[in-house]
Design a protein around this motif. Sequence first.
Motif, PDB file in Angstrom:
ATOM      1  N   GLN A 111       0.835  -1.197   0.000  1.00 37.13           N
ATOM      2  CA  GLN A 111       0.000   0.000   0.000  1.00 37.13           C
ATOM      3  C   GLN A 111       0.871   1.250   0.000  1.00 37.13           C
ATOM      4  O   GLN A 111       1.934   1.286   0.616  1.00 37.13           O
ATOM      5  CB  GLN A 111      -0.914   0.018   1.225  1.00 37.13           C
ATOM      6  N   ASN A 138      -0.171   4.111   1.346  1.00 40.59           N
ATOM      7  CA  ASN A 138      -0.366   4.574   2.722  1.00 40.59           C
ATOM      8  C   ASN A 138      -0.473   3.339   3.617  1.00 40.59           C
ATOM      9  O   ASN A 138      -1.503   2.670   3.656  1.00 40.59           O
ATOM     10  CB  ASN A 138      -1.623   5.431   2.811  1.00 40.59           C
ATOM     11  N   LYS A 139       0.595   3.050   4.329  1.00 35.40           N
ATOM     12  CA  LYS A 139       0.632   1.823   5.126  1.00 35.40           C
ATOM     13  C   LYS A 139      -0.344   1.841   6.296  1.00 35.40           C
ATOM     14  O   LYS A 139      -0.688   0.798   6.843  1.00 35.40           O
ATOM     15  CB  LYS A 139       2.048   1.599   5.634  1.00 35.40           C
ATOM     16  N   THR A 140      -0.797   3.024   6.685  1.00 32.16           N
ATOM     17  CA  THR A 140      -1.741   3.107   7.794  1.00 32.16           C
ATOM     18  C   THR A 140      -3.189   2.945   7.349  1.00 32.16           C
ATOM     19  O   THR A 140      -4.089   2.864   8.178  1.00 32.16           O
ATOM     20  CB  THR A 140      -1.578   4.455   8.514  1.00 32.16           C
ATOM     21  N   GLN A 141      -3.401   2.917   6.031  1.00 37.13           N
ATOM     22  CA  GLN A 141      -4.757   2.776   5.511  1.00 37.13           C
ATOM     23  C   GLN A 141      -5.280   1.364   5.749  1.00 37.13           C
ATOM     24  O   GLN A 141      -4.560   0.374   5.607  1.00 37.13           O
ATOM     25  CB  GLN A 141      -4.775   3.095   4.017  1.00 37.13           C
ATOM     26  N   ILE A 142      -6.532   1.265   6.142  1.00 35.22           N
ATOM     27  CA  ILE A 142      -7.161  -0.038   6.370  1.00 35.22           C
ATOM     28  C   ILE A 142      -7.222  -0.778   5.033  1.00 35.22           C
ATOM     29  O   ILE A 142      -7.757  -0.249   4.052  1.00 35.22           O
ATOM     30  CB  ILE A 142      -8.573   0.123   6.955  1.00 35.22           C
ATOM     31  N   PRO A 143      -6.671  -1.985   4.929  1.00 34.15           N
ATOM     32  CA  PRO A 143      -6.612  -2.707   3.651  1.00 34.15           C
ATOM     33  C   PRO A 143      -7.952  -2.824   2.948  1.00 34.15           C
ATOM     34  O   PRO A 143      -8.015  -2.746   1.724  1.00 34.15           O
ATOM     35  CB  PRO A 143      -6.051  -4.072   4.051  1.00 34.15           C
ATOM     36  N   ASP A 144      -9.028  -3.029   3.704  1.00 31.87           N
ATOM     37  CA  ASP A 144     -10.338  -3.185   3.063  1.00 31.87           C
ATOM     38  C   ASP A 144     -10.809  -1.917   2.358  1.00 31.87           C
ATOM     39  O   ASP A 144     -11.724  -1.968   1.536  1.00 31.87           O
ATOM     40  CB  ASP A 144     -11.384  -3.607   4.100  1.00 31.87           C
ATOM     41  N   THR A 145     -10.192  -0.787   2.681  1.00 36.32           N
ATOM     42  CA  THR A 145     -10.605   0.478   2.058  1.00 36.32           C
ATOM     43  C   THR A 145      -9.775   0.820   0.831  1.00 36.32           C
ATOM     44  O   THR A 145     -10.002   1.853   0.189  1.00 36.32           O
ATOM     45  CB  THR A 145     -10.495   1.633   3.075  1.00 36.32           C
ATOM     46  N   GLU A 163      -3.572   3.614  -5.098  1.00 41.49           N
ATOM     47  CA  GLU A 163      -3.328   3.429  -3.670  1.00 41.49           C
ATOM     48  C   GLU A 163      -2.357   2.281  -3.376  1.00 41.49           C
ATOM     49  O   GLU A 163      -2.101   1.965  -2.224  1.00 41.49           O
ATOM     50  CB  GLU A 163      -4.657   3.166  -2.943  1.00 41.49           C
TER      51      GLU A 163
END
Length: 639
Positions: free
Chosen positions: A284, A286-293, A299
């Motif tokens: 990802q 953005n490593k802090t982004q929730i994978p399901d999103t 991204e």
Amino acid sequence: MAENKGKTDSIRMSTQGCRTNNGFVQNEDILEKDPDPGSRLDGAVAVLGPVEPDLKDIRPYAGMPKEVLFQFSGQARYRLPREVLFWLTVASVFVLIGATIAIIAVSPKCLDWWQAGPMYQIYPRSFKDSDMDGNGDLKGIQEKLDYIRTLNIKTIWITSFYKSSLKDFRHGVEDFREIDPIFGTMKDFENLVAAIHDKGLKLIIDFIPNHTSDKHAWFQLSRTRTGKYTDYYIWHDCTRENGITVPPNNWEIIQFWLTKGVDGFSFDAVKFLLEAEHLRDEAQVNKTQIPDTVTHYWELYHDFTTTQVGMHDIVRSFRQTMDQYSREPGRYRFMGIEAYGESIDRTMMYYGLPFVQEADFPFNNYLSELNAPSGNGVFEVITSWMENMPEGKWPNWMIGGPDRARLTSRLGAEYVNIMNMLVFTLPGTPITYYGEEIGMRNILVTNLNESYDVDTLFSKSPMQWDNSSNAGFSEANHTWLPTSSDYHTVNVDVQKTQPRSALKFYQELSLLHVNELLLSRGWFCYLRNNSHSVVYTRELDGIDRVFLVVLNFGESSPLNLKEMVPNIPTRASIRLSTSFADKGGEVDTHDILLDKGEGLVLEYNTKNLLHHQTAFRDRCFVSNRACYSSTLNLLHSLC
């Protein structure tokens, strides 16, 4: 007595045999000699052999027998001129052969058809509707070939028209060997190809080696693991979490396909041809982004699914196939690659290696990504391409495309002419997306009856031909996309009659590009750039004229060309101007004031070309070096 007289006459004929002319009139000044009066004929006459004629007092005459002719031809006064002429002829032949070999040896490579003039890209569903169903088609393109020729176009580029669900625009192909019925039939395509060639034009089409629709027969056979089709796609079992099927990863489907028969191809999405075998998920952004999103392509980092080792080997195999069909004289097959989204370094790799060719050029869409007018921005795009392009390769420039916002909507209507002036005065092949020649803009409506991403639809509105219903695009009650609201004033018919229209200016630019060696073969030397302006020259050894191009992308500001160009004359003539009132006039090179969006092509005479000067050598580029001989009126490479 009579018998003796007959014998005497017979002998007389024998002694004068060399003078018998068989009916030809003999020269009057050749006097007949009587036999020696002292001679006597007694009794039987002996048979006389050939008598050698005495040629001392005789000149050649018409009708003489070959024996006499040979006697004359052996004389020095006749033999020597003949021998001189023979050896002069032999020497002339050798001189001509040597001159031909020398000319071939010093001649630069001729420009091929894809280099010699602009390309015109057509989105077929939006160009011209011939059957009143609201969709553009192949017959519609054929109807407008004469218009395309008025633009001095050399090559027509038609985007994907394969049988498709049209859900993914050009990529969801169901059958690569069929024309989608919305565009016509295979016979329509064959007629179009014949008509294009009859007009002296060339045709390239899209080639999509990596994508198919899930309805494609290959996909269905691969899905059921049928024969050779099993490995046409990469399959990996899904997993289930909490009763929900989870895809194996976030990849795409891969498909290889190649066709033949037209003049060239635009190879699309080739960076997806191979992917890593481990099939791991990509990282990802953005490593802090929730994978399901994570739902958007941008991204993720696509290190496992693009530009893998071995991908260029496949591209080279495409090149080899193209070369096999380029052996027929005059039928070179062009190979372009769409490298959108690639870094400049990776993009340049599609040119190939010094001795291993890949594409003739990767399509250069960097100017179409400029969202704000800026001299510095334009300068960076130009120098980035020219400085990174391998030596001897050919550049290209495009300011729009089906997946980009139109120029007028990105930069403003005041920049249409100056951007067209830019791509037509840079070295290389200019590429025009349909409608850019008249300044079409994105459509502004939001209520679209299509399932596509609307952001990619706005630049695909119907071509604006006239101010009739549907802008002359279709006679249907409804078109697949609405026409732009400005079509009453921005259309081909109106601009054909306006001497200062964008269309008229485009035609002048394309004509200048076709006719001027300075633009098609000359050196490019950049002189200056800032937030407002870009200044560069086009020059060629052997031509004592120089084009100096001045483009202003910012607010009105003065320029002193005397400070930029050594030995430039105080006055320079205006060869072409975005302000039509200035054409044919002159400017003071000490002080030039350009309005926003204004551009000039200036011309002046000089023998001091910039690419020979040490101070400018690092700022000058040429693709195929050549020099011009005004004496012989030809190009050569002995620069």
